[in-house]
Design a protein around this motif. Structure first.
Motif, PDB file in Angstrom:
ATOM      1  N   PRO A   1     -36.456 -41.449 -93.078  1.00 11.41           N
ATOM      2  CA  PRO A   1     -36.357 -41.599 -94.506  1.00 11.41           C
ATOM      3  C   PRO A   1     -37.045 -42.954 -94.957  1.00 11.41           C
ATOM      4  N   GLU A   2     -37.621 -42.704 -96.144  1.00 10.93           N
ATOM      5  CA  GLU A   2     -38.314 -44.061 -96.920  1.00 10.93           C
ATOM      6  C   GLU A   2     -37.003 -45.065 -97.034  1.00 10.93           C
TER       7      GLU A   2
ATOM      8  N   PRO B   1     -42.288 -47.031 -84.379  1.00  6.78           N
ATOM      9  CA  PRO B   1     -43.187 -47.526 -85.235  1.00  6.78           C
ATOM     10  C   PRO B   1     -43.315 -46.947 -86.514  1.00  6.78           C
ATOM     11  N   ALA B   2     -44.353 -47.560 -87.297  1.00  5.12           N
ATOM     12  CA  ALA B   2     -44.443 -47.065 -88.639  1.00  5.12           C
ATOM     13  C   ALA B   2     -45.068 -45.689 -88.793  1.00  5.12           C
ATOM     14  N   THR B   3     -45.568 -45.198 -87.674  1.00  5.52           N
ATOM     15  CA  THR B   3     -46.174 -43.971 -87.674  1.00  5.52           C
ATOM     16  C   THR B   3     -45.072 -42.754 -87.851  1.00  5.52           C
TER      17      THR B   3
ATOM     18  N   ALA C   1     -41.102 -49.795 -87.931  1.00  4.10           N
ATOM     19  CA  ALA C   1     -40.515 -49.042 -89.127  1.00  4.10           C
ATOM     20  C   ALA C   1     -39.246 -48.914 -89.142  1.00  4.10           C
ATOM     21  N   GLN C   2     -38.267 -48.856 -87.772  1.00  2.00           N
ATOM     22  CA  GLN C   2     -37.060 -48.876 -87.932  1.00  2.00           C
ATOM     23  C   GLN C   2     -36.649 -49.548 -86.633  1.00  2.00           C
ATOM     24  N   ILE C   3     -35.452 -49.918 -86.738  1.00  2.00           N
ATOM     25  CA  ILE C   3     -34.434 -50.541 -85.433  1.00  2.00           C
ATOM     26  C   ILE C   3     -33.253 -49.936 -85.360  1.00  2.00           C
TER      27      ILE C   3
ATOM     28  N   LEU D   1     -36.984 -47.354 -94.056  1.00  2.00           N
ATOM     29  CA  LEU D   1     -37.805 -48.206 -93.521  1.00  2.00           C
ATOM     30  C   LEU D   1     -37.660 -49.540 -93.751  1.00  2.00           C
ATOM     31  N   LEU D   2     -37.882 -50.448 -92.517  1.00  2.00           N
ATOM     32  CA  LEU D   2     -38.066 -51.746 -92.665  1.00  2.00           C
ATOM     33  C   LEU D   2     -39.248 -52.432 -93.519  1.00  2.00           C
ATOM     34  N   GLN D   3     -40.293 -51.705 -93.442  1.00  2.00           N
ATOM     35  CA  GLN D   3     -41.385 -52.223 -94.330  1.00  2.00           C
ATOM     36  C   GLN D   3     -41.211 -52.105 -95.506  1.00  2.00           C
ATOM     37  N   PRO D   4     -41.807 -52.938 -96.324  1.00  2.00           N
ATOM     38  CA  PRO D   4     -41.715 -52.441 -97.969  1.00  2.00           C
ATOM     39  C   PRO D   4     -42.790 -51.618 -98.156  1.00  2.00           C
TER      40      PRO D   4
END
Length: 244
Positions: free
Chosen positions: A83-84, A76-78, A51-53, A87-90
């Motif tokens: 904050p949205e 992780p994405a969990t 989710a974030q780096i 986030l790295l993921q679409p």
């Protein structure tokens, strides 16, 4: 010349590390200017679960070029408090669709039972799965970490368990699917949509006892398989109730 950066993987991302690496600051040796994404995946962690780096406390993209002595934290994405906008993921598509690898036939049927559009065939190779994921906005579910590292895949999850009910619980929890069930709307065999049909339209394919004792029938619009609410329906309903 060889340089060193330090990585710390948080929470569920430790599932991808060796036992002695978990919850530890890991030294990563590199040459040149690799992207942080490549460095992370070289250590076993696939990008769809990230989710974030943070590098030295500052958020970066997957394309960030690693520098000597960087301190990299990977979340992780969990991790719900991110904050949205950072986030790295679409964002997940409004309609949830899946594509599964060749080892997950039972899970595919379970997801279809819950009403999720789920592509599965036992002859799909990794390249085809990645293309389906990209072209049809599908989430990849797999037991193969290397599949999730393919660049074309935006959304994916590596199943920790090898057991069906635990796998299904993982997917429901990870993607927050509890309020998205539409049971018995998809064919368990081919993923086609199921509609109610008149008994007289399917008489020719019904077993004698089914023809005698049942009056309500449903048929897949794709493969034409016929369904009715026999004892198998009650067992499936009980199975579904365990996840609601």
């Amino acid at each position: 010349m060889t340089f060193t950066a330090t990585f710390l993987f948080h929470d569920s991302l430790n599932d991808f590390l060796r036992k002695f690496q978990k919850q530890q600051r890991l030294e990563y040796k590199f040459e040149g200017k690799p992207s942080v994404k490549d460095a992370i995946e070289a250590q076993g962690v696939p990008h769809p679960e990230i989710a974030q780096i943070l590098v030295d406390g500052e958020p970066v993209s997957f394309q960030y070029l690693l520098k000597p002595n960087d301190f990299v934290e990977v979340f992780p994405a969990t991790k719900n408090q991110i904050p949205e906008a950072k986030l790295l993921q679409p964002k997940l598509p409004e309609t949830i669709r899946f594509v599964l690898d060749v080892h997950l036939g039972k899970l595919a049927k379970a997801l279809r039972m819950l009403g999720f559009d789920t592509v599965y065939r036992n002859d799909l190779d990794d390249k085809t799965i990645a293309e389906l994921a990209q072209n049809e906005n599908r989430i990849v579910l797999t037991r193969d970490v290397n599949l999730l590292k393919m660049k074309a895949i935006n959304w994916g999850y590596w199943l920790r368990s090898q057991f069906l009910e635990e796998q299904l619980a993982e997917v429901i929890q990870y993607f927050k699917l509890q309020n998205k069930f539409a049971p018995f709307t998809r064919c368990l065999e081919c993923n086609g949509l199921i509609h109610e049909v008149r008994k007289e339209d399917v008489l020719g394919v019904l077993p004698p006892n089914t023809r005698k004792y049942f009056s309500e029938f449903y048929q897949c619009e794709s493969c034409r398989k016929v369904y009715w609410k026999g004892s198998h329906y009650e067992r499936m309903q009980q199975f579904i109730d365990n996840f609601q």
